[in-house]
Design an enzyme around this catalytic site. Sequence first.
Site, PDB file in Angstrom:
ATOM      1  N   HIS A  97     -13.822   4.880   0.790  1.00  0.00           N
ATOM      2  CA  HIS A  97     -14.368   3.710   1.497  1.00  0.00           C
ATOM      3  C   HIS A  97     -15.602   4.001   1.806  1.00  0.00           C
ATOM      4  CE1 HIS A  97      -9.891   3.344   1.789  1.00  0.00           C
ATOM      5  NE2 HIS A  97     -10.260   1.959   1.626  1.00  0.00           N
ATOM      6  N   ARG A 143     -10.712  -6.716   4.345  1.00  0.00           N
ATOM      7  CA  ARG A 143     -10.309  -5.538   4.700  1.00  0.00           C
ATOM      8  C   ARG A 143     -10.320  -5.454   6.483  1.00  0.00           C
ATOM      9  NH1 ARG A 143     -13.275  -3.294  -0.178  1.00  0.00           N
ATOM     10  NH2 ARG A 143     -11.701  -2.119  -1.199  1.00  0.00           N
ATOM     11  N   ARG A 159      -6.314  -9.325   4.361  1.00  0.00           N
ATOM     12  CA  ARG A 159      -5.301  -8.271   4.124  1.00  0.00           C
ATOM     13  C   ARG A 159      -4.879  -7.737   5.451  1.00  0.00           C
ATOM     14  NH1 ARG A 159      -7.053  -2.950   0.950  1.00  0.00           N
ATOM     15  NH2 ARG A 159      -8.199  -2.600   2.857  1.00  0.00           N
ATOM     16  N   GLU A 215      -0.869  -1.705  -5.748  1.00  0.00           N
ATOM     17  CA  GLU A 215      -1.850  -0.442  -5.772  1.00  0.00           C
ATOM     18  C   GLU A 215      -0.857   0.773  -5.677  1.00  0.00           C
ATOM     19  OE1 GLU A 215      -4.495  -0.673  -2.317  1.00  0.00           O
ATOM     20  OE2 GLU A 215      -2.927  -1.495  -1.011  1.00  0.00           O
ATOM     21  N   ASN A 258      -8.231   0.994  -6.882  1.00  0.00           N
ATOM     22  CA  ASN A 258      -8.814   2.165  -6.393  1.00  0.00           C
ATOM     23  C   ASN A 258      -7.410   3.175  -5.858  1.00  0.00           C
ATOM     24  OD1 ASN A 258     -10.896   0.702  -6.393  1.00  0.00           O
ATOM     25  ND2 ASN A 258     -11.028   0.012  -4.195  1.00  0.00           N
ATOM     26  N   ASP A 259      -6.402   2.369  -5.268  1.00  0.00           N
ATOM     27  CA  ASP A 259      -5.304   3.209  -4.965  1.00  0.00           C
ATOM     28  C   ASP A 259      -4.444   3.478  -6.175  1.00  0.00           C
ATOM     29  OD1 ASP A 259      -5.431   4.099  -2.175  1.00  0.00           O
ATOM     30  OD2 ASP A 259      -5.387   2.015  -1.447  1.00  0.00           O
ATOM     31  N   ARG A 279      -8.903   9.641  -4.164  1.00  0.00           N
ATOM     32  CA  ARG A 279     -10.321   9.033  -4.494  1.00  0.00           C
ATOM     33  C   ARG A 279     -11.580   9.550  -3.890  1.00  0.00           C
ATOM     34  NH1 ARG A 279      -8.218   3.100  -1.911  1.00  0.00           N
ATOM     35  NH2 ARG A 279     -10.462   2.797  -1.609  1.00  0.00           N
ATOM     36  N   CYS A 304      -8.507  -6.821  -6.881  1.00  0.00           N
ATOM     37  CA  CYS A 304      -9.637  -6.496  -5.892  1.00  0.00           C
ATOM     38  C   CYS A 304     -10.147  -5.162  -5.850  1.00  0.00           C
ATOM     39  CB  CYS A 304      -9.250  -7.203  -4.346  1.00  0.00           C
ATOM     40  SG  CYS A 304      -7.783  -6.300  -3.772  1.00  0.00           S
TER      41      CYS A 304
HETATM   42  C1  PEP Z   1      -7.467  -0.961  -3.496  1.00  0.00           C
HETATM   43  O1  PEP Z   1      -6.803   0.137  -3.365  1.00  0.00           O
HETATM   44  O2  PEP Z   1      -8.045  -0.898  -5.011  1.00  0.00           O
HETATM   45  C2  PEP Z   1      -8.087  -1.701  -2.707  1.00  0.00           C
HETATM   46  C3  PEP Z   1      -8.713  -2.835  -3.086  1.00  0.00           C
HETATM   47  O3  PEP Z   1      -8.183  -1.326  -1.359  1.00  0.00           O
HETATM   48  P1  PEP Z   1      -8.759  -0.466  -0.790  1.00  0.00           P
HETATM   49  O4  PEP Z   1      -9.974   0.203  -1.505  1.00  0.00           O
HETATM   50  O5  PEP Z   1      -9.226  -0.839   0.644  1.00  0.00           O
HETATM   51  O6  PEP Z   1      -7.935   0.876  -0.341  1.00  0.00           O
HETATM   52 MG    MG Z   2      -6.164   0.080  -1.461  1.00  0.00          MG
END
Ligand code: PEP
Ligand code: MG
Length: 580
Positions: free
Chosen positions: A192, A299, A335, A434, A457-458, A468, A505
């Site tokens: 993040h 977010r 979200r 995710e 990402n997740d 991550r 996203c």
């Molecule tokens: C993701 O997990 O890809 C996502 C967009 O949410 P975040 O990065 O806020 O966990």
């Molecule tokens: Mg995520």
Amino acid sequence: MREYRGIPASPGVVAAPAFVLREEEELSVPSYVLEPDAIEGEWDRFLGAVDKAKAEVEELRDRARSTAGEEQAAIFEAHLLMLSDPDLFESLQANLNATYRNIERVIVEFERELVEKLAGAEDPYLQARAADIHDVTRRILSHLLFRERFTLADLESDIILVARDLLPSDMISLNRARVKAIATEAGGRTSHVAILARAFEIPAVLGLGELVEEIRTGETIVVDGDRGLVVAEPDTATLARAAAAQAAAAALERELAGLRDLPATTVDGRRLLLKANIEVPEEALAAVEHGAEGVGLFRSEFLFLQPGHVPGEDEQYRAYRRVVETMAGRPVTIRTLDIGGDKVLPELGALDEKNPLLGWRAIRFCLANREVFLTQLRAILRAAAHGDVRIMFPMISSPEELERARELVVEARTECRRRGHRVPDYIKVGIMIEVPAAALASDILARRADFFSIGTNDLIQYTMAVDRGNEKVAYLHDPYQPSVLRLVKQTIESGRAAGIPVGMCGEMASDPSAAFLLLGLGLEEFSMSSASLPAVKRLLRSVSAVEAEEAALAVMSMSSSAEVSAYLAARLAAIGERQR
Ligand code: PEP
Ligand code: MG
């Protein structure tokens, strides 16, 4: 010249003096003198923090007792005794009354003296006590200082922030005008901190390993966020290259700005939607300026990580409404609260857990904390009276969760009406894909979701079993792994079969080569940090959907990530040549 290699996390090249967060407690603990009439309030503030620390330690003790046994629990018992020790309280109060210093500073000084004394002792028991005291005072300080990193907010000159690691809440509170770049020892491209650095357009290199002990505050360093490089004691040639890179980036930005009002349409007429990911309401303006056709991911949890307090319904409503109004008719996907994991929020009871990424996170936390969730849903529904708003649930892993969350949307709407608020009769409710479980069950989930947005990402984190934010395993956080590509493809296909829009996203969507592949897999919406939009739009406008489909077909039969990257690079190079 000394060079350090890390992970390129946010583009741009900057040379500036370093500001090193060497010892967290030294630099982030403010020091100021109190007025005599503020002493009593300061002491109350201390007692409040002690109460919170006690509650936390009691919970840890109970957990230790049930999972690790009495010996572990005894450590926390000892901490509890310290948190009620009249001698300790007396010394601190005496120091406060004598020095008129803020209580954090009093604690740090007291601890330093005591720990020095104990740590110098031969007796291992006394040495261990020094560690306990450190732990307990850290805990009290964390409650006193929670989200009050004065030094990061109050910086008075331009600096490059060098730290072991930063929290998402640090990123939210730092002075964005002053922090010209970031270099940290920990972290990965989709942590993040990296996401926020890109959102705020602050160049960043993360995952540098040993760095903090190597750099001195005040020395000029160069952070090259394009190549993942930090240079200390740069020579004149390096400084000249940094200046040239800055000029080139500015020129490219001017060139890409020309695309702002053009649609993201491929050469064979496939119309795609490009949207922005935002973390704070102010970013909506940058989204419009970069040509976003909506907000694909707000977010919302970052509202809760702002310094100060947890926002109530009205405050949330105003924040959401501000985004909706800035986007002027373009859709806004909010979200719902995604806390837990690396986003601890003690005020709401989202604490650091033993296995935070597999724990009480996102929708799981919200379903267990109905009031927090209903408050947010009401705020979103009220904002939806002002524009095209959609609700998106994070980290759905089972159809039951989606069902229960949908029921709460209905409940929130009923309550809004009862209170006399204007809310729409219908609102689109979608989910993030995710977690591998959601991708694998995407055909079932598609029956009850109005849209999907793939959070790579997740998704990569959970598919590859790789934190991550951990630089040591960052090489595995790779969107081109065959396992990840199969889940992405399956999700897109399930969504299309059910007739619902599928977007992405996660950070994968912001990479032009990956965007080419995703177009070929049938993705329709791409949401990313605003600054990444123009380059992706340029790519999508220069290719055909047919050639992307052909490429996707070839990629899906490949057996390694390296093969996929090499193939995509070659295809895109050929397309670049064709356009010359
Ligand atoms: C993701 O997990 O890809 C996502 C967009 O949410 P975040 O990065 O806020 O966990
Ligand atoms: Mg995520």
